[in-house]
Structure formats: C-alpha cells, structure tokens
Enzyme design. Structure first.
Site, PDB file in Angstrom:
ATOM      1  N   ARG A  96       0.861  -1.176   0.000  1.00  0.00           N
ATOM      2  CA  ARG A  96       0.000   0.000   0.000  1.00  0.00           C
ATOM      3  C   ARG A  96       0.898   1.226   0.000  1.00  0.00           C
ATOM      4  O   ARG A  96       1.704   1.409   0.904  1.00  0.00           O
ATOM      5  CB  ARG A  96      -0.831  -0.052   1.273  1.00  0.00           C
ATOM      6  N   THR A 102      -0.634   7.612  -0.967  1.00  0.00           N
ATOM      7  CA  THR A 102      -1.939   7.555  -1.643  1.00  0.00           C
ATOM      8  C   THR A 102      -2.836   6.468  -1.052  1.00  0.00           C
ATOM      9  O   THR A 102      -4.043   6.463  -1.311  1.00  0.00           O
ATOM     10  CB  THR A 102      -1.748   7.233  -3.132  1.00  0.00           C
ATOM     11  N   ASP A 134       0.543  -2.457  12.597  1.00  0.00           N
ATOM     12  CA  ASP A 134       0.982  -2.911  11.272  1.00  0.00           C
ATOM     13  C   ASP A 134       1.223  -4.426  11.322  1.00  0.00           C
ATOM     14  O   ASP A 134       2.164  -4.898  11.957  1.00  0.00           O
ATOM     15  CB  ASP A 134       2.268  -2.175  10.872  1.00  0.00           C
ATOM     16  N   ASP A 147       4.710  -5.722   9.995  1.00  0.00           N
ATOM     17  CA  ASP A 147       5.805  -5.402  10.926  1.00  0.00           C
ATOM     18  C   ASP A 147       5.747  -6.258  12.177  1.00  0.00           C
ATOM     19  O   ASP A 147       6.771  -6.726  12.676  1.00  0.00           O
ATOM     20  CB  ASP A 147       5.762  -3.916  11.315  1.00  0.00           C
TER      21      ASP A 147
HETATM   22  C1  PRP Z   1      -1.181  -4.196   4.807  1.00  0.00           C
HETATM   23  C2  PRP Z   1      -2.073  -5.405   5.020  1.00  0.00           C
HETATM   24  C3  PRP Z   1      -2.946  -5.383   3.796  1.00  0.00           C
HETATM   25  C4  PRP Z   1      -3.106  -3.912   3.529  1.00  0.00           C
HETATM   26  C5  PRP Z   1      -4.466  -3.509   3.996  1.00  0.00           C
HETATM   27  O1  PRP Z   1      -0.164  -4.497   3.924  1.00  0.00           O
HETATM   28  O2  PRP Z   1      -1.364  -6.593   5.166  1.00  0.00           O
HETATM   29  O3  PRP Z   1      -2.393  -6.047   2.686  1.00  0.00           O
HETATM   30  O4  PRP Z   1      -2.105  -3.239   4.289  1.00  0.00           O
HETATM   31  O5  PRP Z   1      -4.706  -2.190   3.692  1.00  0.00           O
HETATM   32  P1  PRP Z   1      -5.812  -1.736   2.642  1.00  0.00           P
HETATM   33  O6  PRP Z   1      -7.047  -2.515   2.956  1.00  0.00           O
HETATM   34  O7  PRP Z   1      -5.963  -0.267   2.952  1.00  0.00           O
HETATM   35  O8  PRP Z   1      -5.285  -1.973   1.274  1.00  0.00           O
HETATM   36  P2  PRP Z   1       0.996  -3.442   3.580  1.00  0.00           P
HETATM   37  O9  PRP Z   1       0.620  -2.601   2.412  1.00  0.00           O
HETATM   38  O10 PRP Z   1       1.376  -2.692   4.828  1.00  0.00           O
HETATM   39  O11 PRP Z   1       2.163  -4.338   3.058  1.00  0.00           O
HETATM   40  P3  PRP Z   1       3.013  -5.450   3.829  1.00  0.00           P
HETATM   41  O12 PRP Z   1       2.087  -6.606   4.116  1.00  0.00           O
HETATM   42  O13 PRP Z   1       4.051  -5.791   2.848  1.00  0.00           O
HETATM   43  O14 PRP Z   1       3.559  -4.851   5.097  1.00  0.00           O
HETATM   44  N1  URA Z   2      -2.334  -2.483   7.284  1.00  0.00           N
HETATM   45  C1  URA Z   2      -1.970  -2.891   8.529  1.00  0.00           C
HETATM   46  O1  URA Z   2      -1.028  -3.686   8.692  1.00  0.00           O
HETATM   47  N2  URA Z   2      -2.663  -2.424   9.586  1.00  0.00           N
HETATM   48  C2  URA Z   2      -3.684  -1.574   9.453  1.00  0.00           C
HETATM   49  O2  URA Z   2      -4.282  -1.176  10.470  1.00  0.00           O
HETATM   50  C3  URA Z   2      -4.036  -1.151   8.154  1.00  0.00           C
HETATM   51  C4  URA Z   2      -3.352  -1.636   7.093  1.00  0.00           C
END
Ligand code: PRP
Ligand code: URA
Length: 209
Positions: free
Chosen positions: A104, A108, A200, A203
């Site tokens: 994400r 944006t 997160d 993380d």
């Molecule tokens: C997080 C989570 C989802 C997304 C959700 O991933 O694991 O995939 O955000 O957010 P949304 O519904 O607003 O799209 P992230 O983009 O942080 O990537 P990562 O799993 O690589 O940390």
């Molecule tokens: N992605 C995450 O990991 N946590 C949130 O709360 C939203 C998006």
C-alpha cells in the site's frame, strides 16, 4: 450481495485479544496468528464438497466420505497474509498456495502490485484470499481482481480484522465474494490504519519497523 461472517468462537476472540495487545512480542504474535488462522479455516471450509467412498476398516468395508473436486487454492497477499498460511495448511495440507504481492503506497494508500503466481487450473479451484487486515479494502479488491482476471470464479476472503470502509469497498467491487473475519472494528485513522486494530500486521509478524 456478499455475506460478512464474523467468527465469535470464544477461542478465536480470546486469541484475538492477545494479537491486538501491543505488549505481545513477535514470536507470540506469529504463533497466535497461526492458531487463529487454523481455527478460522475450520469454520470457513464447512461447505467443502464431499464424495462418498468405500473404506475397508479392520472390521468390514463401509461407505465414508472424502473431500471432492479440485484442491483448494490459498492466496496470501504479501507480506502479512503469509502469517496465516501455515495455520490453514495444518488442516488442509494438500491445498495449493498462490501468492499476490501488493504493498500500500503510504501516501496515496493505493495498492501497488509487484508479484502474482497462482496454481494451475485457476478456473476449477475454490480460492481463499488471505490477509490479516482489510483496511481501506484497496489491497483485497486489487488482489481479487487479479485472480478474476486470470480466470478465478470461486473466491472467499479471510481476514483477522476489517474496517467498515474495507467491507463496503469489497461489497461494491466484488459482491460475489464472501468475507470471513474475526473482528469488525470502528474506523480507519488518517493514516489508513484500523482503529483500534492491531497496528501494522506485517511489521508485527516479521519484526520490522
Ligand atoms: C497491509 C495489510 C494489507 C493492507 C491492507 O499491507 O497486510 O495487505 O495493508 O490495507 P488496505 O485494505 O488499505 O489496502 P501493507 O501494504 O502494509 O504491506 P506489507 O504486508 O508488505 O507490510
Ligand atoms: N495495514 C496494517 O497492517 N494495519 C492496518 O491497520 C491497516 C493496514
């Protein structure tokens, strides 16, 4: 219209509390996510088709049941979806695993796709797309669209926590996809994080910051 199933099983709710807790460290967080994923998989697979078979017990031959049809396809959204895969595979070890890589954009909040690899015979499989967080819904909507573009036509979405905004976006974009969650939270904050959520997910699973 898509259905939203919230799992109120006491074991799932108990473990979700520890997953939310900011004092829960990476090792325990990972173990709990794994356990909740397995419990959710038990419920989500309730409608899997069975076929009758003969089985020879030590006493006699009897009619019994075996899972029918093509194997299930699990599709974690990278990265955080990976944390739920092993728990499900413990129950369904023959499932095929595809991957959709999305992150994400922090400014944006739009999903950016960087990787897709799915099992063969996409049209004939039942898929479960897996991601702990359904926040704005952008990532899930994009990942599911990616599967549909490649021929998938039977898809469920499994998340730990969803925001109302994400559920609404999914219902508009993919009304044919049922959503299975352990909790529906209050809202998103200005950074697109689920409130109260768990922080997160990627993380916390992988010990990054
Ligand atoms: C997080 C989570 C989802 C997304 C959700 O991933 O694991 O995939 O955000 O957010 P949304 O519904 O607003 O799209 P992230 O983009 O942080 O990537 P990562 O799993 O690589 O940390
Ligand atoms: N992605 C995450 O990991 N946590 C949130 O709360 C939203 C998006």
């Amino acid at each position: 219209m898509a259905k939203v199933y919230v799992f109120d099983h006491p074991l799932i709710q108990h473990k979700l509390t520890y997953i939310r807790d900011k004092h829960t460290g990476t090792k325990e967080f990972r173990e709990l996510v794994d356990e909740v994923a397995a419990l959710m998989a038990y419920e989500i697979t309730r409608d899997m088709p069975l076929q009758e078979v003969d089985v020879e017990t030590p006493v006699e031959v009897c009619r019994s049941y075996r899972l029918a049809g093509k194997k299930l396809g699990l599709v974690p959204i990278l990265r955080a979806g990976l944390g739920m895969v092993d728990g499900i595979l413990k129950l369904i070890p023959a499932a095929k695993v595809g991957h959709v890589g999305l992150y994400r954009d922090p400014k944006t909040l739009q999903p950016v796709e960087y990787y897709v690899k799915l099992p063969s015979d996409v049209e004939e499989r039942d898929f479960i797309v897996i991601d702990p967080m359904l926040a704005t819904g952008g990532s899930a909507v994009e990942a599911i669209q990616s599967l549909k573009n490649r021929g998938a036509n039977s898809i469920k979405l499994m998340c730990l926590i969803a925001a109302p905004e994400g559920i609404e976006k999914m219902e508009q974009a993919h009304p044919d996809v049922d959503i299975f969650v352990a909790g529906v939270d209050e809202k998103l904050n200005e950074k697109g994080y689920i409130v109260p959520g768990l922080g997160d997910a990627g993380d916390r699973l992988f010990g990054t910051k």
